[in-house]
Enzyme design. Structure first.
Site, PDB file in Angstrom:
ATOM      1  N   LYS A   1      -8.543   8.104 -18.603  1.00 17.26           N
ATOM      2  CA  LYS A   1      -8.812   8.806 -19.866  1.00 17.26           C
ATOM      3  C   LYS A   1      -7.545   8.867 -20.739  1.00 17.26           C
ATOM      4  O   LYS A   1      -6.987   7.851 -21.073  1.00 17.26           O
ATOM      5  CB  LYS A   1      -9.378  10.190 -19.526  1.00 17.26           C
ATOM      6  CG  LYS A   1     -10.498  10.158 -18.483  1.00 17.26           C
ATOM      7  CD  LYS A   1     -11.687   9.384 -18.983  1.00 17.26           C
ATOM      8  CE  LYS A   1     -12.904   9.296 -18.088  1.00 17.26           C
ATOM      9  NZ  LYS A   1     -12.841   9.404 -16.681  1.00 17.26           N
TER      10      LYS A   1
ATOM     11  N   ASP B   1      -7.793  19.972 -12.306  1.00 21.70           N
ATOM     12  CA  ASP B   1      -8.079  18.703 -12.982  1.00 21.70           C
ATOM     13  C   ASP B   1      -7.668  18.872 -14.444  1.00 21.70           C
ATOM     14  O   ASP B   1      -8.297  19.622 -15.195  1.00 21.70           O
ATOM     15  CB  ASP B   1      -9.580  18.388 -12.853  1.00 21.70           C
ATOM     16  CG  ASP B   1      -9.964  17.060 -13.506  1.00 21.70           C
ATOM     17  OD1 ASP B   1      -9.258  16.611 -14.417  1.00 21.70           O
ATOM     18  OD2 ASP B   1     -11.003  16.496 -13.101  1.00 21.70           O
TER      19      ASP B   1
ATOM     20  N   TYR C   1     -16.804  17.785 -13.642  1.00 21.11           N
ATOM     21  CA  TYR C   1     -17.345  16.439 -13.859  1.00 21.11           C
ATOM     22  C   TYR C   1     -18.429  16.161 -12.805  1.00 21.11           C
ATOM     23  O   TYR C   1     -18.272  16.516 -11.627  1.00 21.11           O
ATOM     24  CB  TYR C   1     -16.178  15.440 -13.764  1.00 21.11           C
ATOM     25  CG  TYR C   1     -16.592  14.013 -13.638  1.00 21.11           C
ATOM     26  CD1 TYR C   1     -17.386  13.416 -14.619  1.00 21.11           C
ATOM     27  CD2 TYR C   1     -16.205  13.246 -12.550  1.00 21.11           C
ATOM     28  CE1 TYR C   1     -17.779  12.101 -14.504  1.00 21.11           C
ATOM     29  CE2 TYR C   1     -16.580  11.923 -12.433  1.00 21.11           C
ATOM     30  CZ  TYR C   1     -17.378  11.354 -13.412  1.00 21.11           C
ATOM     31  OH  TYR C   1     -17.770  10.052 -13.283  1.00 21.11           O
TER      32      TYR C   1
ATOM     33  N   ARG D   1       0.855  -1.201   0.000  1.00 22.93           N
ATOM     34  CA  ARG D   1       0.000   0.000   0.000  1.00 22.93           C
ATOM     35  C   ARG D   1       0.883   1.240   0.000  1.00 22.93           C
ATOM     36  O   ARG D   1       0.585   2.242  -0.638  1.00 22.93           O
ATOM     37  CB  ARG D   1      -0.963  -0.007   1.195  1.00 22.93           C
ATOM     38  CG  ARG D   1      -1.772   1.232   1.274  1.00 22.93           C
ATOM     39  CD  ARG D   1      -3.020   1.188   2.166  1.00 22.93           C
ATOM     40  NE  ARG D   1      -3.056   0.182   3.192  1.00 22.93           N
ATOM     41  CZ  ARG D   1      -2.455   0.259   4.389  1.00 22.93           C
ATOM     42  NH1 ARG D   1      -1.741   1.323   4.711  1.00 22.93           N
ATOM     43  NH2 ARG D   1      -2.549  -0.718   5.263  1.00 22.93           N
TER      44      ARG D   1
HETATM   45  C1  LIG Z   1     -12.653  15.498 -15.867  1.00 19.24           C
HETATM   46  C2  LIG Z   1     -12.804  14.286 -15.002  1.00 19.24           C
HETATM   47  N1  LIG Z   1     -12.244  14.272 -13.785  1.00 19.24           N
HETATM   48  C3  LIG Z   1     -12.354  13.202 -12.969  1.00 19.24           C
HETATM   49  C4  LIG Z   1     -13.064  12.080 -13.352  1.00 19.24           C
HETATM   50  C5  LIG Z   1     -13.194  10.904 -12.415  1.00 19.24           C
HETATM   51  O1  LIG Z   1     -12.313   9.891 -12.794  1.00 19.24           O
HETATM   52  P1  LIG Z   1     -12.559   8.307 -12.587  1.00 19.24           P
HETATM   53  O2  LIG Z   1     -13.730   7.936 -13.430  1.00 19.24           O
HETATM   54  O3  LIG Z   1     -11.287   7.696 -13.048  1.00 19.24           O
HETATM   55  O4  LIG Z   1     -12.822   8.091 -11.157  1.00 19.24           O
HETATM   56  C6  LIG Z   1     -13.668  12.043 -14.616  1.00 19.24           C
HETATM   57  C7  LIG Z   1     -14.419  10.864 -15.041  1.00 19.24           C
HETATM   58  O5  LIG Z   1     -15.088  10.865 -16.055  1.00 19.24           O
HETATM   59  C8  LIG Z   1     -13.531  13.186 -15.466  1.00 19.24           C
HETATM   60  O6  LIG Z   1     -14.096  13.218 -16.671  1.00 19.24           O
END
Ligand SMILES: Cc1ncc(COP(=O)(O)O)c(C=O)c1O
Length: 415
Positions: free
Chosen positions: A205, A180, A108, A56
């Site tokens: 992504k 982000d 998101y 971990r």
């Molecule tokens: C811009 C963005 N940030 C964070 C996330 C969350 O990521 P995860 O689905 O890997 O938990 C997403 C998911 O679609 C996203 O599009």
């Protein structure tokens, strides 16, 4: 705590993508970082080990990926998590009850859900602002503000935040600036260079790029901040597993190649869509008609493959989504394959309808993640799926001279 190999930072982006954080494996010299499938490490004697005690806390495959992304973002320390949400949840553990966070209003849906349905009940408070306007961010700051968090470009409305301006606002308030960077990837945008303190991704992504794992990663430069995150990483335990880290590490080796093609395809598809449905209905930051195109050009070096399109109604959106053959109707984005979705009913379903309406996430808005297939096939797919669109003439312009002209340029346009 994982730290970049400083010598990796001298290399160009493509070289970093392929080599940063990775050294030949000592046993056989394997050129690819092995997947260290182990939960623990044998200790040589009480109190003596090779720097690894329990997985971990540290795993060599995960470390290679963390170093790699840290180098790509131009930061010093990377932390790989089990998902993008796990990553954000751990970042938010830097704060405590009573702290206030200023957050971009178009994030998101899962980010909003985490804040609104969980963290708010633990005593954090949030103000959501249109961060396209830096002044609104400044106006939302209070003496309790400990962080400003934005997504840029935003999901799904492709709104841009002025990174340098908002970094300054956050720092004036002694708050952390958290970005982000999932939509842009470090190939096109490196927020740390504009003053961000923490940059994070859903590695699910573009970083992984092959839609075969779920993960998250955060990168910071400041050593003290890294120590705090390291503590949370291990203590809260939402860490990336070794196989997911390995898949993501394999993905980043081609990040620069993939992003260039996403960008080429995105620009051509956006141009075609403009001719098909009108510039006012196409949200793509690479279009000169995008209201924030100039700002995007100042802080990004390309625009990628994310496009949203306003089709005017759910019926029209469903017509297109149900007929595509090369695009797949699915959530997520950033993979080599093209995906299409309806944010209101899918990725942003957890945002209350009235909030979605206020933001402009309508039932007729669709989002395209343009993959790296042959762009002619992608455009032909959209063209066939749009045929017979209900209420043709309301949002879509029908197949006219414009779309023929766009088709003629397929394969010739360059970024
Ligand atoms: C811009 C963005 N940030 C964070 C996330 C969350 O990521 P995860 O689905 O890997 O938990 C997403 C998911 O679609 C996203 O599009």
């Amino acid at each position: 705590m994982t730290r970049v190999f400083d010598e990796d930072l001298a290399a160009g982006f493509g070289t970093r993508a392929i080599h940063a954080g990775q050294r030949p494996e000592p046993l056989a010299g394997a050129i690819m970082t092995p997947v260290y499938l182990t939960s623990t490490y044998v200790q040589e004697a009480l109190g003596q080990n090779k720097g690894y005690e329990y997985a971990r806390g540290k795993n060599p495959t995960r470390e290679a990926f963390e170093r790699n992304v840290a180098a790509l973002e131009g930061g010093r320390h990377g932390f790989a998590f089990s998902s993008g949400m796990g990553c954000l949840d751990s970042i938010m553990k830097l704060f405590k009850a009573g702290d206030h966070i200023v957050c971009g209003e178009n994030v998101y849906g899962g980010t909003f859900r985490l804040f609104d349905k969980i963290l708010q009940h633990l005593g954090l408070s949030f103000s959501y602002v249109d961060s396209r306007d830096s002044q609104r961010v400044a106006d939302a700051v209070t003496p309790l503000t400990r962080a400003v968090l934005v997504e840029t470009p935003t999901n799904p409305l492709m709104r841009i935040t002025d990174l340098a301006a908002v970094a300054e606002i956050a720092h004036r308030a002694n708050a952390l600036f958290v970005v982000d960077n999932t939509f842009a990837s470090p190939y096109f945008q490196r927020p740390l260079e504009f003053g961000a303190d923490i940059v994070y991704h859903s590695t699910t992504k573009y970083l992984n790029g092959h839609s075969d794992m779920v993960g998250g990663v955060a990168v910071v430069t400041d050593d003290r901040l890294a120590e705090r995150l390291q503590f949370i990483h291990n203590a809260a335990g939402a860490v990336a597993g070794p196989f997911d880290a390995w898949l993501a590490l394999r993905g980043t080796k081609t990040l620069h190649l993939r992003m260039r093609q996403h960008d080429t395809n995105g620009r051509q598809i956006a141009t075609w869509l403009v001719e098909r449905v009108g510039a006012e209905n196409v949200y793509y930051i690479g279009l000169p008609t995008h209201p924030q195109h100039d700002l995007a050009r100042r802080q990004m070096t390309g625009f990628g493959g994310m496009i949203s399109v306003e089709l005017g109604s759910r019926e029209r959106a469903a017509h297109l989504l149900n007929r595509v053959r090369v695009f797949s109707l699915a959530e997520s984005l950033g993979g080599v394959e093209s995906l299409i979705s309806q944010p209101a009913g899918m990725t942003h379903a957890s945002v209350p309808p009235e909030r979605r309406a206020a933001l402009g996430i309508t039932e007729g808005l669709i989002r395209l993640s343009c993959g790296v297939e042959d762009v002619g096939d992608l455009i032909a797919d959209l063209e066939q799926a749009m045929q017979g669109m209900p209420g043709e003439g309301r949002g879509a312009r029908g197949e006219g001279q414009g779309s023929r002209r766009a088709r003629d340029t397929i394969g010739t346009a360059r970024p």
